[in-house]
Design a protein around this motif. Structure first.
Motif, PDB file in Angstrom:
ATOM      1  N   ALA A  68       0.821  -1.213   0.000  1.00 28.18           N
ATOM      2  CA  ALA A  68       0.000   0.000   0.000  1.00 28.18           C
ATOM      3  C   ALA A  68       0.851   1.258   0.000  1.00 28.18           C
ATOM      4  O   ALA A  68       0.384   2.335  -0.375  1.00 28.18           O
ATOM      5  CB  ALA A  68      -0.927  -0.001   1.220  1.00 28.18           C
ATOM      6  N   THR A  69       2.116   1.139   0.413  1.00 27.97           N
ATOM      7  CA  THR A  69       2.999   2.306   0.503  1.00 27.97           C
ATOM      8  C   THR A  69       3.895   2.502  -0.720  1.00 27.97           C
ATOM      9  O   THR A  69       4.540   3.536  -0.836  1.00 27.97           O
ATOM     10  CB  THR A  69       3.891   2.208   1.761  1.00 27.97           C
ATOM     11  N   ALA A  70       3.937   1.535  -1.613  1.00 27.55           N
ATOM     12  CA  ALA A  70       4.824   1.634  -2.785  1.00 27.55           C
ATOM     13  C   ALA A  70       4.517   2.905  -3.578  1.00 27.55           C
ATOM     14  O   ALA A  70       3.372   3.145  -3.964  1.00 27.55           O
ATOM     15  CB  ALA A  70       4.662   0.413  -3.670  1.00 27.55           C
ATOM     16  N   THR A  71       5.561   3.686  -3.795  1.00 26.25           N
ATOM     17  CA  THR A  71       5.473   4.898  -4.614  1.00 26.25           C
ATOM     18  C   THR A  71       6.678   4.865  -5.546  1.00 26.25           C
ATOM     19  O   THR A  71       7.696   5.532  -5.306  1.00 26.25           O
ATOM     20  CB  THR A  71       5.485   6.168  -3.732  1.00 26.25           C
ATOM     21  N   PRO A  72       6.613   4.032  -6.592  1.00 29.64           N
ATOM     22  CA  PRO A  72       7.779   3.859  -7.464  1.00 29.64           C
ATOM     23  C   PRO A  72       8.306   5.182  -8.021  1.00 29.64           C
ATOM     24  O   PRO A  72       7.528   6.017  -8.502  1.00 29.64           O
ATOM     25  CB  PRO A  72       7.252   2.955  -8.580  1.00 29.64           C
ATOM     26  N   ASN A  73       9.612   5.339  -7.924  1.00 34.52           N
ATOM     27  CA  ASN A  73      10.286   6.527  -8.435  1.00 34.52           C
ATOM     28  C   ASN A  73      10.008   6.640  -9.937  1.00 34.52           C
ATOM     29  O   ASN A  73      10.362   5.762 -10.727  1.00 34.52           O
ATOM     30  CB  ASN A  73      11.792   6.413  -8.160  1.00 34.52           C
ATOM     31  N   ARG A  74       9.360   7.740 -10.323  1.00 36.42           N
ATOM     32  CA  ARG A  74       8.920   7.915 -11.712  1.00 36.42           C
ATOM     33  C   ARG A  74      10.093   8.007 -12.698  1.00 36.42           C
ATOM     34  O   ARG A  74       9.972   7.571 -13.839  1.00 36.42           O
ATOM     35  CB  ARG A  74       8.030   9.153 -11.826  1.00 36.42           C
ATOM     36  N   LEU A  75      11.215   8.559 -12.270  1.00 35.59           N
ATOM     37  CA  LEU A  75      12.371   8.657 -13.167  1.00 35.59           C
ATOM     38  C   LEU A  75      12.955   7.268 -13.435  1.00 35.59           C
ATOM     39  O   LEU A  75      13.273   6.939 -14.585  1.00 35.59           O
ATOM     40  CB  LEU A  75      13.431   9.593 -12.590  1.00 35.59           C
ATOM     41  N   ILE A  76      13.074   6.457 -12.414  1.00 36.48           N
ATOM     42  CA  ILE A  76      13.551   5.084 -12.610  1.00 36.48           C
ATOM     43  C   ILE A  76      12.615   4.342 -13.549  1.00 36.48           C
ATOM     44  O   ILE A  76      13.063   3.653 -14.470  1.00 36.48           O
ATOM     45  CB  ILE A  76      13.692   4.340 -11.267  1.00 36.48           C
ATOM     46  N   VAL A  77      11.315   4.489 -13.331  1.00 38.86           N
ATOM     47  CA  VAL A  77      10.336   3.807 -14.183  1.00 38.86           C
ATOM     48  C   VAL A  77      10.471   4.285 -15.628  1.00 38.86           C
ATOM     49  O   VAL A  77      10.476   3.469 -16.557  1.00 38.86           O
ATOM     50  CB  VAL A  77       8.895   3.999 -13.661  1.00 38.86           C
ATOM     51  N   ARG A  78      10.625   5.588 -15.829  1.00 35.64           N
ATOM     52  CA  ARG A  78      10.756   6.117 -17.197  1.00 35.64           C
ATOM     53  C   ARG A  78      12.022   5.593 -17.871  1.00 35.64           C
ATOM     54  O   ARG A  78      11.998   5.160 -19.031  1.00 35.64           O
ATOM     55  CB  ARG A  78      10.761   7.645 -17.193  1.00 35.64           C
ATOM     56  N   LEU A  79      13.131   5.603 -17.135  1.00 36.61           N
ATOM     57  CA  LEU A  79      14.394   5.108 -17.702  1.00 36.61           C
ATOM     58  C   LEU A  79      14.317   3.618 -18.017  1.00 36.61           C
ATOM     59  O   LEU A  79      14.823   3.165 -19.051  1.00 36.61           O
ATOM     60  CB  LEU A  79      15.547   5.403 -16.744  1.00 36.61           C
TER      61      LEU A  79
END
Length: 167
Positions: free
Chosen positions: A120-131
C-alpha cells in the motif's frame, strides 16, 4: 521472485528467505553491509538519490545505472532482493522494472496493480520507471501503469514484500 525491503530489514529479509542476490539502491555515503550468505559478485550497490528531477547537490538515477541494475538482475532469473533506504520508491520502481524485464509479455498494468496489492505504501520513483521503460522498449506503458496506481500511503518505511512471477 523479487523481494523488496527497506535497508533496516535487509539482513532479516535475506536470512528469512535464504536469498543470495542483492541489489542496493542508496545515496552515496549510506552504509550498506553485505548480508551473510551473499557473495561479493552477487551484491550490486548503485548510488543515487530518490529524486525525479534535477536538484542541486543530489545525484539522480541515470540511464547507465538502470541498465546496470537490469543487467545484474538478468544474470540469473532466480530470487533477488532489491532494497533502498525506505523500501518505498527506488526499490519498488526497480522491482517493477525487473518484473517487466523478466516477463516481457506480461501486461505492465497488471504488474503495477500487483505491486499496489502487495504494498500500500509503494510509490515507485517515476524517473527510474521512465528510464527502465525506455531501456526495455515498453513505449511509455510502464510509466502509464505506474501513474494509474498513484502514490502509495505515507509512511516512514515500507514493509517487506515479494513480487512473484505470473503463473
Amino acid at each position: 521472485m523479487i523481494h523488496v525491503c527497506p535497508l533496516g530489514h535487509l539482513a532479516d529479509t535475506v536470512s528469512a528467505h535464504g536469498l543470495r542476490r542483492v541489489l542496493s539502491l542508496v545515496a552515496a555515503g549510506t552504509a550498506v553491509e553485505r548480508p551473510l550468505g551473499v557473495e561479493p559478485q552477487d551484491h550490486l550497490t548503485l548510488h543515487f538519490h530518490d529524486i525525479v528531477e534535477p536538484l542541486e547537490g543530489h545525484d539522480p538515477p541515470g540511464a547507465d545505472q538502470i541498465a546496470e541494475a537490469l543487467a545484474f538482475a538478468a544474470r540469473d532469473d532466480g530470487p533477488i532482493l532489491v532494497h533502498c533506504y525506505a523500501g518505498v520508491s527506488r526499490s519498488t520502481a526497480m522491482a517493477y522494472a525487473i518484473a517487466c524485464a523478466r516477463e516481457p509479455h506480461r501486461d505492465e498494468a497488471e504488474i503495477a496493480e500487483t505491486l499496489r496489492r502487495l504494498s500500500a505504501t509503494a510509490t515507485p520513483n517515476r524517473l527510474i520507471v521512465r528510464l527502465a521503460d525506455e531501456a526495455l522498449g515498453r513505449n511509455g506503458r510502464m510509466v502509464q501503469a505506474i501513474e494509474a496506481i498513484g502514490r502509495g500511503a505515507d509512511c516512514f518505511e515500507g514493509a517487506p514484500f515479494t513480487l512473484r512471477p505470473s503463473r
